[in-house]
Design an enzyme around this catalytic site. Structure first.
Site, PDB file in Angstrom:
ATOM      1  CG  ASP A 509      37.599  41.530  33.682  1.00 58.86           C
ATOM      2  OD1 ASP A 509      37.023  42.601  33.925  1.00 58.86           O
ATOM      3  OD2 ASP A 509      38.119  40.807  34.566  1.00 58.86           O
ATOM      4  CD  GLU A 512      37.788  48.508  33.096  1.00 52.12           C
ATOM      5  OE1 GLU A 512      38.937  48.031  33.175  1.00 52.12           O
ATOM      6  OE2 GLU A 512      36.745  47.837  33.126  1.00 52.12           O
ATOM      7  CG  ASP A 585      35.328  43.505  40.235  1.00 53.56           C
ATOM      8  OD1 ASP A 585      34.753  42.749  39.428  1.00 53.56           O
ATOM      9  OD2 ASP A 585      36.550  43.723  40.226  1.00 53.56           O
TER      10      ASP A 585
HETATM   11  C1  NOJ Z   1      37.855  41.641  37.446  1.00 51.51           C
HETATM   12  C2  NOJ Z   1      36.463  41.282  37.028  1.00 51.51           C
HETATM   13  O1  NOJ Z   1      35.587  42.342  37.275  1.00 51.51           O
HETATM   14  C3  NOJ Z   1      36.031  40.023  37.740  1.00 51.51           C
HETATM   15  O2  NOJ Z   1      34.725  39.699  37.371  1.00 51.51           O
HETATM   16  C4  NOJ Z   1      36.992  38.907  37.404  1.00 51.51           C
HETATM   17  O3  NOJ Z   1      36.635  37.753  38.116  1.00 51.51           O
HETATM   18  C5  NOJ Z   1      38.420  39.314  37.787  1.00 51.51           C
HETATM   19  N1  NOJ Z   1      38.762  40.543  37.141  1.00 51.51           N
HETATM   20  C6  NOJ Z   1      39.437  38.258  37.397  1.00 51.51           C
HETATM   21  O4  NOJ Z   1      39.450  38.079  36.043  1.00 51.51           O
END
Ligand code: NOJ
Length: 917
Positions: A509, A512, A585
């Site tokens: 995660d 980017e 998200d």
């Molecule tokens: C951002 C991610 O997109 C999300 O899926 C994750 O739960 C949070 N970071 C925490 O790691």
């Protein structure tokens, strides 16, 4: 001027972190945190330029044009007022792809730096596959080269312009610079006194020590009604909407710049977590594709018809403008008679998608966070108690010791290995998160090691770049460096990653990379990577390299025998070789449910078939009806995972009353029964690049009705589904393409093709159909996980077309190893014709490894069978089995509606024929 200090005051940081983790409402998209085109000088400059108005347009020097010994064509591009010529290279790849490369000429006056060519994305054998181009024919300032027997490349010298056209008709397919917008800002030795190279955005300064170096050009797609691609953006439209021109309200270009965007909009050209600079044009008059390998920030305009002239072109044409901050021109033109040819050519350059393990294609349960081992136990048991299958349980960042990845919070997870073993005993797996930001903590061995070895990305002053992310002050391994990727990969060994076991897989995660206090929540563009590469040149590929290194780590850990599973948020062209991605998200609202379909379809079209959206929506609490609808759609996403922000209410599938639990259970069961079909589609994707989930027009390229349908989608060639995207929706129009009938997946009712059907919306499923002329393999017995289904018998569902015929495929292997690469698989084609169903082997012989299975087919359902047949004869053996009316699915209460061959018990591994008598 020195950049402002990157360390924020403690109070500011606390606020930042609180904001990042706070309630969903606090996350609303903060437009001002991100640059628009007007705040991005290279974009603003390029976008305001009129066609054919460039001061120093580049022209090709006819006497420099030559066929090189490697079969490519080289030439110089220049203008008297430019300091140096540029070098151009044209090469061809079979069947008829054209590659155009343009860079500075480093052989004469050497510029101070070399421009960045993105390594490791194009397949290593590409050069070996290039064709020998014939000598160009030149007349009247135009050179023509045959690309293949069907296509020519026409190069106009002054100003330089290139067109790929059909050899016979001369019809153009794709052109470069036909609107005279090609500009290439040359690197300069030093900054002139009167220029400022620094750029400022909010409190951030980008020193831009190498000055302007952007590249702009126009590309036209002839015969196209629409263009598609360029993930990642939120959109409810599958086709890319024009961003400029008549009838278009002034908007932003599509931005490709990998960013961590809190609460992204479901409808915006703004760039999200990943970037693939690949566009497909399609229309009634043809299909083509254009791919620009460049990892710098890119902005792309889709120009509305008539933007530069009074009349829109005949036969359709879509003009586009491509702008990048840095890099080189390394572009591919793909021509195809069908859109599938275009996708295939793109993956022939960037790689075919990895074949996932079987478990990864099943349902995943995630949440930020499952708190501790008791919570994990409880969720795992909940699925069993409620008779809902699932395969993978995920742990988010809180499972670690203070966001130090590869560690465990020992008070919450004292026995991680035992926890994983208990889950594995039921055939299930676990996933933990590993992000790229490493906590700057001298007692953390990973940080110490990375510091000592000099493995971090450097800031503009040459110090280890220090940015803020979940653990606080963090640094980022320089994934461009192969040595560092190797080092990173080793961190996944069982010795190094304590508490990990062979059934633990990984989630990447924030790659980017996300930097909470960086410009636009990412790393400064003037940060430095391996080989003196500026972050601006590499930005969009950072996450790609991180994903690659992690997948390599899992591969090493399993001694090359276990297919890695790594989910990544950031991606770039080629990410398909390393695993799955998801759409980040999203929010728990109906619009995000709707936009998930064009987003996942777009990823599939651009080579990344293994993707999905967070089921239920990440931010916010979905209304229960939305959650149910999301499961019904999500069951068809290639990557099917429920996930939620830590501030949301718990939402495991059984928490919304019995009725809703039953409907969600049914949706997940539908996915599990279709797993053999999905796995067969993943196999197809891994060989050809043709996505699992497909826009209707990929299957029906001639049907204009389908061109901008982003609400319905195909799963493979045989199934069509349409989500329900509105609360309380009573009816829905579903367009079923093609001449043949379609059969309702729930009850087998036939529907005519080429018609829009107005259907009543029902609560317990979304409209879904099997196409006449197809055969779909299923496994209908309900188990706890896909692993427990391995030996289960199959059901074949035959949907006959108007000629009483149908075809389908089944691919089976061991579901986990690489034996399939040496032939360790079963691949059958089922053909129904002349009242006979035949199973044919389509696996090549003698590749070394064998895979077999004792699984049999226990039911064959025949939709659309007209005769009142009562029995079937199995050959060889002449055994007779009965045909009776049976239900379409095994769920309780299903009524018998379709002729069903019961217990033919033929093995999937064998050749046989079943004749309807
Ligand atoms: C951002 C991610 O997109 C999300 O899926 C994750 O739960 C949070 N970071 C925490 O790691």
């Amino acid at each position: 001027m020195d950049p402002p200090p990157r360390r924020l005051a403690a109070a500011q940081l606390l606020l930042l972190l609180l904001l990042a983790a706070a309630s969903p409402a606090a996350h609303a998209w903060k437009k001002d945190e991100f640059r628009n085109c007007n705040q991005t000088p290279f974009c603003k400059r390029a976008r305001t330029r009129a066609p054919h108005s460039l001061d120093a347009p580049l022209s090709l020097a006819a006497d420099s044009l030559a066929v090189s010994p490697d079969g490519s064509i080289s030439a110089e591009l220049s203008h008297p007022s430019r300091p140096r010529p540029l070098v151009l290279r044209l090469s061809a790849l079979p069947p008829h792809a054209l590659r155009l490369q343009i860079d500075e000429d480093y052989s004469t006056a050497t510029p101070p730096h070399r421009r960045f060519h993105v390594p490791d994305v194009l397949l290593p054998d590409l050069e070996a596959r290039t064709l020998h181009l014939p000598e160009p024919k030149t007349a009247d300032g135009v050179s023509t080269v045959a690309l293949s027997s069907d296509f020519d490349v026409v190069v106009k010298h002054d100003p330089f312009e290139l067109t790929v056209r059909r050899a016979g008709s001369g019809d153009p397919v794709l052109s470069f610079n036909s609107h005279g917008l090609f500009d290439f800002e040359p690197l300069r030795e030093s900054k002139p006194e009167d220029e400022t190279w620094e750029e400022h955005f909010r409190s951030h300064t980008d020193k831009r020590p190498r000055g302007p170096q952007s590249i702009t050009f126009d590309v036209s797609f002839y015969g196209a009604d629409f263009v598609y691609g360029l993930p990642e953006h939120g959109s409810t439209s599958l086709a890319l909407r024009p961003t400029r021109g008549p009838g278009v309200e002034e908007s932003e270009p599509y931005r490709l710049f990998n960013l961590d965007v809190f609460e992204y909009l479901h409808e915006s050209p703004f760039g999200l977590y990943g970037s693939i600079p690949f566009m497909i044009g399609h229309g009634a008059h043809g299909s083509s594709g254009f791919f620009w390998l460049n990892a710098a920030e890119m902005q792309i305009d889709v120009l509305a018809p008539g933007w530069d002239e009074a009349t829109a072109p005949e036969n359709g044409r879509v003009d586009t403008l491509w702008m990048a901050e840095a890099g080189v021109v390394d572009a591919f033109f793909f021509v195809g008679s069908e859109p599938k040819d275009v996708v295939k050519q793109y993956v022939s350059v960037t790689g075919t998608p990895a074949m996932p393990q079987q478990f990864a294609t099943a349902y995943h349960q995630c949440r930020w966070n499952y708190r501790d081992e008791a919570d994990v136990d409880g969720v795992d048991a909940g699925f069993d108690e409620h008779d809902i299958p699932y395969d993978v349980l995920w742990l988010d960042i809180e499972h670690t010791d203070g966001k130090r990845y590869f560690t465990w919070d020992h008070s919450a997870f004292p026995n991680p290995e035992e926890m994983q073993r208990k889950i594995a005993d039921k055939g299930r797996k676990m996933v933990t998160i590993v992000d790229p930001h490493i906590k700057r903590d001298s007692s953390f061995h990973l940080h110490q090691e990375a510091t000592d070895k000099g493995y971090y990305v450097k800031d503009a002053n040459g110090n280890d770049y220090d940015g803020w992310c979940w653990p606080g002050s963090s640094s980022y391994p320089d994934m461009l460096n192969p040595e560092i990727r190797e080092w990173w990969a080793d961190k996944f060994s069982y010795e190094s990653y304590k508490g990990s076991t062979p059934t633990l897989y990984i989630w990447n995660d924030m790659n980017e990379p996300s930097v909470f206090n960086g410009p636009e929540v990412t790393m400064p563009r003037d940060a430095l990577h391996y080989g003196d590469v500026e972050h601006r040149e590499l930005h969009n590929a950072y996450g790609y390299y991180f994903h690659m290194a992690t997948a390599d780590g899992l591969l090493k850990r399993g001694e090359g025998k276990d297919r890695p599973f790594v989910l990544s948020r950031a991606f770039f062209a080629g990410s398909q070789r390393y695993g799955a991605v998801w759409t980040g998200d999203n929010s728990a609202d109906w619009d995000h449910l709707k936009s998930s379909i064009p987003m996942v379809l777009t990823l599939g079209l651009t080579g990344l078939p293994f993707s999905g959206a967070d089921v239920g929506g990440f931010f916010g609490n979905p209304e229960p009806d939305l959650l149910v609808r999301w499961y019904q759609v999500g069951a068809f996403y290639p990557f099917f995972r429920g996930h939620a922000h830590h501030d949301t209410k718990r939402r495991e599938p059984w928490l919304f009353g019995e009725r809703r639990t039953a409907i969600i259970r049914e949706a997940i069961h539908v996915r599990y029964s279709l797993l053999p079909y999905f796995y067969t589609l993943f196999r197809e994707a891994s060989v050809t690049g043709i996505p699992v989930m497909r826009p209707l027009w990929l299957e029906f390229p001639g049907d204009k009705e389908t061109y901008n349908n982003g609400e319905a989608f195909m799963v493979g060639p045989s199934l069509l589904a349409q989500g329900i995207y509105e609360d309380g929706q009573k009816s829905v129009s579903v367009y079923l393409p093609g001449k043949e009938s379609w059969y309702d997946l729930r009850n087998g009712s036939p529907y005519k093709g080429s018609v829009s059907h107005k259907l009543q919306v029902v609560e317990d499923s979304i409209p879904s159909f099997q196409r006449g002329g197809t055969i779909v393999p299923r496994k209908d017995r309900f188990r706890r996980s896909s692993t427990q289904m391995v030996n289960d018998p199959y059901t074949l569902v035959i949907a006959l077309n108007s000629s009483n015929a149908a075809e389908g495929e089944l691919y089976v292997d061991d579901g986990k190893s690489y034996d399939y690469q040496q032939g360790g698989f079963i691949h059958r084609r089922f053909v129904f014709a002349d009242n006979k169903l035949t199973s044919l082997n389509i696996a090549p012989d003698n590749l070394g490894k064998k895979f077999t299975s004792d699984c049999v087919i226990e039911r064959i359902i025949i939709l659309g069978l007209r005769s009142g047949a009562k029995k079937a004869i199995i050959e060889p053996g002449n055994e007779e089995v009965g045909i009776e009316s049976g239900p379409i699915s095994l769920r309780s209460g299903s009524s018998p509606v379709a002729p069903t061959i019961r217990r033919p018990n033929v093995r999937i591994a064998d050749d046989w024929t079943i004749r309807i008598a």
